[in-house]
Design an enzyme around this catalytic site. Structure first.
Site, PDB file in Angstrom:
ATOM      1  N   ASN A 200       0.770  -1.176  -0.232  1.00 57.98           N
ATOM      2  CA  ASN A 200      -0.091  -0.139  -0.013  1.00 57.98           C
ATOM      3  C   ASN A 200       0.800   1.200  -0.040  1.00 57.98           C
ATOM      4  O   ASN A 200       0.405   2.306   0.638  1.00 57.98           O
ATOM      5  CB  ASN A 200      -0.989  -0.011   1.094  1.00 57.98           C
ATOM      6  CG  ASN A 200      -1.859  -1.226   1.291  1.00 57.98           C
ATOM      7  OD1 ASN A 200      -2.379  -1.379   0.152  1.00 57.98           O
ATOM      8  ND2 ASN A 200      -2.247  -1.730   2.397  1.00 57.98           N
ATOM      9  N   ARG A 201       2.182   1.033  -0.541  1.00 58.46           N
ATOM     10  CA  ARG A 201       2.989   2.346  -0.783  1.00 58.46           C
ATOM     11  C   ARG A 201       3.506   2.817   0.583  1.00 58.46           C
ATOM     12  O   ARG A 201       3.932   4.012   0.630  1.00 58.46           O
ATOM     13  CB  ARG A 201       2.196   3.305  -1.753  1.00 58.46           C
ATOM     14  CG  ARG A 201       1.933   2.981  -3.020  1.00 58.46           C
ATOM     15  CD  ARG A 201       3.199   2.234  -3.779  1.00 58.46           C
ATOM     16  NE  ARG A 201       3.020   2.336  -5.083  1.00 58.46           N
ATOM     17  CZ  ARG A 201       2.854   0.939  -5.768  1.00 58.46           C
ATOM     18  NH1 ARG A 201       2.360  -0.043  -4.976  1.00 58.46           N
ATOM     19  NH2 ARG A 201       2.544   1.256  -6.950  1.00 58.46           N
ATOM     20  N   LEU A 202       3.480   1.924   1.579  1.00 62.35           N
ATOM     21  CA  LEU A 202       3.852   2.403   2.887  1.00 62.35           C
ATOM     22  C   LEU A 202       5.352   2.280   2.978  1.00 62.35           C
ATOM     23  O   LEU A 202       5.715   1.288   3.638  1.00 62.35           O
ATOM     24  CB  LEU A 202       3.101   1.863   4.247  1.00 62.35           C
ATOM     25  CG  LEU A 202       3.122   2.343   5.461  1.00 62.35           C
ATOM     26  CD1 LEU A 202       2.861   3.813   5.685  1.00 62.35           C
ATOM     27  CD2 LEU A 202       2.536   1.669   6.465  1.00 62.35           C
ATOM     28  N   HIS A 203       6.291   2.714   1.981  1.00 64.12           N
ATOM     29  CA  HIS A 203       7.452   2.500   1.852  1.00 64.12           C
ATOM     30  C   HIS A 203       8.273   2.798   3.009  1.00 64.12           C
ATOM     31  O   HIS A 203       8.154   3.720   3.657  1.00 64.12           O
ATOM     32  CB  HIS A 203       8.021   2.984   0.503  1.00 64.12           C
ATOM     33  CG  HIS A 203       7.156   2.595  -0.673  1.00 64.12           C
ATOM     34  ND1 HIS A 203       6.873   1.321  -0.734  1.00 64.12           N
ATOM     35  CD2 HIS A 203       6.772   3.533  -1.753  1.00 64.12           C
ATOM     36  CE1 HIS A 203       6.032   1.540  -2.069  1.00 64.12           C
ATOM     37  NE2 HIS A 203       5.977   2.699  -2.315  1.00 64.12           N
TER      38      HIS A 203
END
Length: 224
Positions: A200-203
């Protein structure tokens, strides 16, 4: 549906499981951390894991970028070799700053480097040049990299002439001398960022910074 209509929907799914990247899970020395990640990319079968984007800039601020191969990494920084009279070589001479990007897609990892650039000692360039395949030596010595030409036959003729010069009277191969216009650069890092893709693009992003090589590195985490 055409590719142009589809391209906005091209998004991979990132999932690195339990391998979280934080200031407490990385090494104190970013070069050591980089070497660890590089080794893991090699172990994972990443092809040309030493490939990197090299971004340079003219004195008036016009940027350019290209893919090159890193040929060394140590306490000094990151080393690569090129023609000093090429576009990148000239830009680095007039504006000795650069940015590097490594991307290891199978591991969902990226490393960004920013720093100042200087030539490596000529002895180091000689040593590396001597290890190159003979064809690469001759092509590098003959090439007027980044200059224009009309017909590729012109390039082949230069290569053929140099091959003749570097061949003995009985057909034996003679050493190919490293031309003075070809050699290495070292990027002394002032900033190195490690990026790990997550769901979820929580890089995860951890960045090392220092003012100059005599100072210790500071670590911070960045929002994705």
């Amino acid at each position: 549906m055409s590719l142009l209509n589809d391209i906005s929907q091209l998004r991979p799914s990132y999932d690195h499981g339990k391998c979280q990247l934080t200031t407490s899970t990385v090494q104190e020395d970013p070069v050591a951390q980089f070497k660890a990640w590089l080794q893991e990319s090699l172990d994972a079968g990443v092809k040309q894991a030493n490939a990197m984007t090299l971004a340079t800039c003219t004195k008036d601020g016009t940027p350019s970028a290209r893919m090159v191969l890193m040929k060394g990494v140590d306490e000094r920084g990151f080393q690569f070799f090129t023609n000093y009279l090429s576009q990148k070589g000239k830009e680095l001479e007039e504006n000795p700053k650069a940015a590097l990007v490594f991307f290891w897609e199978p591991l969902h990892r990226q490393v960004r480097v920013e720093g100042t650039v200087s030539r490596v000692p000529s002895e180091e360039s000689d040593e590396y040049f001597a290890t190159r395949p003979r064809g690469s030596q001759i092509n590098s010595a003959a090439s007027l990299q980044s200059q224009e030409y009309v017909d590729k036959e012109e390039v082949r003729e230069k290569i053929s002439a140099l091959e003749t010069q570097c061949t003995g009277p009985n057909g034996e191969e003679q050493p190919v001398p490293r031309p003075s216009r070809w050699g290495g650069f070292n990027v002394t890092p002032s900033k190195i960022e490690f990026w790990q893709g997550d769901t979820n693009r929580l890089h995860d992003r951890v960045v090392y910074r220092r003012g100059d090589p005599s100072q210790p590195w500071s670590l911070t985490m960045l929002y994705p």
